[in-house]
Structure formats: structure tokens, C-alpha cells
Motif scaffolding. Structure first.
Motif, mmCIF file in Angstrom:
data_model
loop_
_atom_site.group_PDB
_atom_site.id
_atom_site.type_symbol
_atom_site.label_atom_id
_atom_site.label_comp_id
_atom_site.label_asym_id
_atom_site.label_seq_id
_atom_site.Cartn_x
_atom_site.Cartn_y
_atom_site.Cartn_z
ATOM 1 N N ILE A 174 44.203 33.001 29.989
ATOM 2 C CA ILE A 174 44.981 31.917 30.575
ATOM 3 C C ILE A 174 44.312 30.579 30.276
ATOM 4 O O ILE A 174 43.307 30.519 29.577
ATOM 5 C CB ILE A 174 45.129 32.110 32.093
ATOM 6 C CG1 ILE A 174 43.750 32.213 32.767
ATOM 7 C CG2 ILE A 174 45.946 33.342 32.397
ATOM 8 C CD1 ILE A 174 43.814 32.391 34.265
ATOM 9 N N SER A 175 44.875 29.496 30.783
ATOM 10 C CA SER A 175 44.393 28.152 30.476
ATOM 11 C C SER A 175 42.902 28.017 30.764
ATOM 12 O O SER A 175 42.393 28.537 31.753
ATOM 13 C CB SER A 175 45.173 27.130 31.307
ATOM 14 O OG SER A 175 44.733 25.824 31.041
ATOM 15 N N PHE A 176 42.229 27.279 29.902
ATOM 16 C CA PHE A 176 40.805 26.960 29.979
ATOM 17 C C PHE A 176 39.898 28.116 29.564
ATOM 18 O O PHE A 176 38.677 27.978 29.576
ATOM 19 C CB PHE A 176 40.389 26.509 31.387
ATOM 20 C CG PHE A 176 40.961 25.179 31.778
ATOM 21 C CD1 PHE A 176 40.522 24.018 31.166
ATOM 22 C CD2 PHE A 176 41.933 25.088 32.748
ATOM 23 C CE1 PHE A 176 41.051 22.787 31.524
ATOM 24 C CE2 PHE A 176 42.470 23.875 33.110
ATOM 25 C CZ PHE A 176 42.036 22.714 32.496
ATOM 26 N N THR A 177 40.455 29.275 29.211
ATOM 27 C CA THR A 177 39.593 30.397 28.853
ATOM 28 C C THR A 177 39.466 30.592 27.355
ATOM 29 O O THR A 177 38.772 31.478 26.915
ATOM 30 C CB THR A 177 40.094 31.712 29.473
ATOM 31 O OG1 THR A 177 41.375 32.027 28.922
ATOM 32 C CG2 THR A 177 40.211 31.599 30.973
ATOM 33 N N ASP A 178 40.147 29.785 26.560
ATOM 34 C CA ASP A 178 39.996 29.899 25.115
ATOM 35 C C ASP A 178 38.570 29.546 24.710
ATOM 36 O O ASP A 178 37.931 28.682 25.301
ATOM 37 C CB ASP A 178 40.966 28.957 24.391
ATOM 38 C CG ASP A 178 42.409 29.414 24.535
ATOM 39 O OD1 ASP A 178 42.608 30.616 24.753
ATOM 40 O OD2 ASP A 178 43.310 28.564 24.457
ATOM 41 N N LYS A 179 38.096 30.227 23.686
ATOM 42 C CA LYS A 179 36.780 29.916 23.141
ATOM 43 C C LYS A 179 36.900 28.615 22.352
ATOM 44 O O LYS A 179 37.535 28.564 21.303
ATOM 45 C CB LYS A 179 36.322 31.052 22.213
ATOM 46 C CG LYS A 179 34.917 30.877 21.654
ATOM 47 C CD LYS A 179 33.860 31.224 22.661
ATOM 48 C CE LYS A 179 32.495 31.295 22.002
ATOM 49 N NZ LYS A 179 31.431 31.616 22.958
ATOM 50 N N TRP A 180 36.336 27.553 22.887
ATOM 51 C CA TRP A 180 36.486 26.251 22.257
ATOM 52 C C TRP A 180 35.803 26.222 20.894
ATOM 53 O O TRP A 180 34.722 26.764 20.718
ATOM 54 C CB TRP A 180 35.929 25.171 23.175
ATOM 55 C CG TRP A 180 36.708 25.039 24.439
ATOM 56 C CD1 TRP A 180 36.501 25.717 25.604
ATOM 57 C CD2 TRP A 180 37.845 24.208 24.662
ATOM 58 N NE1 TRP A 180 37.424 25.371 26.543
ATOM 59 C CE2 TRP A 180 38.269 24.441 26.004
ATOM 60 C CE3 TRP A 180 38.543 23.298 23.872
ATOM 61 C CZ2 TRP A 180 39.350 23.786 26.555
ATOM 62 C CZ3 TRP A 180 39.629 22.635 24.429
ATOM 63 C CH2 TRP A 180 40.028 22.888 25.745
ATOM 64 N N GLU A 181 36.437 25.558 19.943
ATOM 65 C CA GLU A 181 35.912 25.516 18.576
ATOM 66 C C GLU A 181 35.017 24.319 18.327
ATOM 67 O O GLU A 181 34.323 24.264 17.316
ATOM 68 C CB GLU A 181 37.070 25.516 17.571
ATOM 69 C CG GLU A 181 37.911 26.794 17.627
ATOM 70 C CD GLU A 181 39.039 26.785 16.624
ATOM 71 O OE1 GLU A 181 39.194 25.755 15.920
ATOM 72 O OE2 GLU A 181 39.766 27.787 16.527
ATOM 73 N N ALA A 182 35.060 23.340 19.211
ATOM 74 C CA ALA A 182 34.234 22.147 19.039
ATOM 75 C C ALA A 182 33.856 21.590 20.402
ATOM 76 O O ALA A 182 34.565 21.782 21.397
ATOM 77 C CB ALA A 182 34.985 21.095 18.219
ATOM 78 N N VAL A 183 32.729 20.878 20.442
ATOM 79 C CA VAL A 183 32.286 20.252 21.679
ATOM 80 C C VAL A 183 33.178 19.048 21.972
ATOM 81 O O VAL A 183 33.426 18.216 21.095
ATOM 82 C CB VAL A 183 30.820 19.802 21.572
ATOM 83 C CG1 VAL A 183 30.384 19.094 22.846
ATOM 84 C CG2 VAL A 183 29.922 21.004 21.299
ATOM 85 N N SER A 184 33.682 18.978 23.194
ATOM 86 C CA SER A 184 34.575 17.886 23.571
ATOM 87 C C SER A 184 34.579 17.749 25.085
ATOM 88 O O SER A 184 34.042 18.598 25.809
ATOM 89 C CB SER A 184 36.004 18.159 23.071
ATOM 90 O OG SER A 184 36.523 19.324 23.694
#
Length: 335
Positions: A280-290
Motif C-alpha cells: 500500500i501507499s508509502f511501502t514502495d522501495k524508494w529508488e532515490a533519496v528524497s
């Protein structure tokens, strides 16, 4: 408590950030630290109770205690996972890995649940051997661990039946044995433990080479580089230093809160499996620091810690009511 935050951090931020912040030397040691503490705490408890024979373990009281503490919360999360899998997925997982309690809606860390089940069954054998022949116990566990790594280094295990590798306690057997070993004496520079200091140096160099150079020990599977038999002396020393010196760094409310998180860490861990598994939202593995990534980490942490703490407190309350009911039932029968 700190280890469970490490788990959430790892499952949120970009992989490159983990390398840039030298996570193989701290955050990525969370699960080995969990395993070492499992062995350490179980061995300490067994020693206090005077348990030395297999009959002291493989009995109704032992399995009831382990079921109540470790399995009952898993079964509840499994049922929630089943309901969520119907909502989020068309094809929830059911197969031979279900016997290892792989959830229908699986998420990161599900393998640890399978390892806990195996720990319940295997710990008495290892501990009884430790009481009689501690050195033989250590050598045997390391030998089995190494053999398992060698046997697993193939495409069948790493691709077709990968969960049989990740969810197998044999790949952490040496870490478990080290946790049991230090339960007797924490002094790293004692004659008995001097090999741990040597092992620490070897583990540090091994992790450094595996994760920050092009070198790799090709005899072992290519995944989980910093969590193999040659690396476990490093988290072992972290555990020893924390146990010995942690009380000097924290006190008062901070210490009590961290202690509460530590007690609830198993429940928080189970919750985060569901949370990240639901995608769900916010659980994706982020690809870049932001900024969004840090916000996601904050939200993930708040949700997992809050839900996990509530789950822990509810579990304790249910067990309290259950114990009260059993006591009243016993008293009424006696009367």
C-alpha cells in the motif's frame, strides 16, 4: 527495539543508500542479532530453570509456553494475512511452504517466522549438547551451517525453491550456537572467548570484501552476502557490547520506552510483514533519496510501531484473561 527499526528502514530506503551508510555493518545485521539473542535468552532461561535433559524440554509445558509466546501471534497474523490476501490479491499463496507458515499475503521477513518454528524444535537438542560438550556443539553447528551453504549454492535452491533457503534455520545455525555459547560468559577477552575476537576481525574483513569490493566467496550462494557463517562473529560482538554497556547509556523514560519496543519487537516484526506485503501507499522501495522517501520512512515507522505495540498489548491482555479463566475453572472444579 533498535533492530526492528532497522528492519523497517531496510524495507523502505534505496539499496544504494544502505551501502552508502555502511548498513552491512549495522542495519543489515538486524536478523543475525535477533537469532543470536534467541539463542542467548533461551539458554539463559534454560540455565535458570535447571533444564539439562531433553525431557526437560520436550514436554507439554515447554510447547505450551512456546506456542503462547511465539506461535499464537503468528497464527493470528496468518488469519489476517489470509483475509488481506483475498482483498489485495487474486491468487494468495498456498503450497508446501504453507507448512512453514509462509503467509498467503507474504511480505519481507516472512522467512523469520519459519525460522522461529524450527528454533522451537531444534533448540533443546543444541542446548543439551552444549551443556555436555560445548565445544562439540559449536563445531557441529558451524559444520552443518557451512555444509548447508555449500549444498544450497545452485539454481534449484536459489530460484525454484528459494524460500527453502531463506526460511531454513540451518543458514543461521552458527549464529544461534554463538548466542548459546556467550550465555555462559560475556567477557570477550577471557580465555574461553578469545576466538570470538579473532572471529570478529575475520567477519569484519569478510563483510567489507563481500559488500564493498568485487570479491565474493563463490563456494557460497551469491545472496545475503553479509549474513553468512563467516560474518556472524561481527553481530555477536555487537550483541555482547550492547548487553554489557547498554544500561550505562540510557535510563529513565528513554530506557523504559526502548525496553518496551524490545519486548514488542516480535509483534512489530509480524505487523510489518503484513504492512509491506500489502504493497500500500508509502511501502514502495524508494529508488532515490528524497523528501518523499523520508516521509515514507516516517509513516512506515509510525504505522508499524503503533500497530505492533497495540498488537503486543492486546496479546498480553488476551493471555491475562485466558489465565484468569483457567484459574477460576480450576478453582471451581476443586471446590
Amino acid at each position: 527495539g533498535l533492530c526492528i527499526f532497522a528492519v523497517i528502514f531496510i524495507h523502505t530506503v534505496p539499496r544504494q543508500l544502505l551501502y552508502d551508510t555502511f548498513s552491512p555493518f549495522h542495519l543489515w545485521q538486524a536478523v543475525p542479532i535477533f537469532i543470536i539473542l534467541l539463542g542467548f535468552n533461551a539458554a539463559r532461561s534454560a540455565a535458570k530453570r535447571g533444564q539439562e535433559r531433553l525431557s526437560d524440554f520436550y514436554n507439554k509445558a515447554y510447547f505450551q509456553k512456546r506456542f503462547s509466546r511465539l506461535i499464537a501471534p503468528v497464527l493470528f497474523i496468518y488469519m489476517v494475512s489470509l483475509l488481506l490476501s483475498v482483498w489485495f490479491k487474486d491468487n494468495p499463496y498456498f503450497g508446501y511452504q504453507t507448512l512453514l507458515l509462509k503467509f498467503p499475503l507474504t511480505g519481507p521477513g516472512n522467512y523469520f517466522v519459519s525460522i522461529v518454528i524450527q528454533f522451537i524444535l531444534l533448540f533443546p537438542l543444541i542446548y543439551v549438547l552444549f551443556k555436555k560438550h560445548p565445544v562439540i556443539m559449536l563445531v557441529t553447528c558451524f559444520s552443518i551451517d557451512i555444509a548447508f551453504q555449500l549444498i544450497s549454492n545452485n539454481d534449484i535452491m536459489m530460484q525454484d525453491h528459494y524460500y527453502l533457503y531463506t526460511g531454513n534455520i540451518l543458514r543461521y545455525l552458527s549464529a544461534l550456537a554463538l548466542g548459546i555459547w556467550i550465555s555462559r560468559k560475556l567477557d570477550l577477552f577471557s580465555k574461553r572467548n578469545i576466538f570470538i575476537v579473532v572471529g570478529f576481525v575475520i567477519s569484519f574483513v569478510y563483510i567489507l570484501l563481500e559488500d564493498y569490493t568485487g570479491w565474493s566467496l563463490e563456494l557460497f550462494p551469491p545472496r545475503w552476502r553479509s549474513q553468512k557463517v563467516l560474518s556472524f562473529f561481527y553481530p555477536l560482538v555487537l550483541v555482547v557490547l550492547t548487553i554489557k554497556y547498554y544500561p550505562d547509556f540510557f535510563n529513565g523514560r528513554v530506557a523504559r520506552f526502548i525496553a518496551l519496543l524490545g519486548k514488542a519487537s516480535y509483534h512489530i516484526f509480524l505487523v510489518q510483514i503484513l504492512y509491506f506485503g500489502a504493497d500500500i501507499s508509502f511501502t514502495d522501495k524508494w529508488e532515490a533519496v528524497s523528501t518523499e522517501m523520508w516521509l515514507g520512512l516516517f509513516v512506515n515507522s509510525v504505522i508499524c510501531f503503533s500497530a505492533g505495540l497495540l498488537f503486543y498489548m492486546a496479546d498480553r491482555k488476551v493471555k491475562w484473561y485466558w489465565a484468569q479463566w483457567k484459574t477460576r475453572k480450576t478453582n471451581s472444579v476443586a471446590a
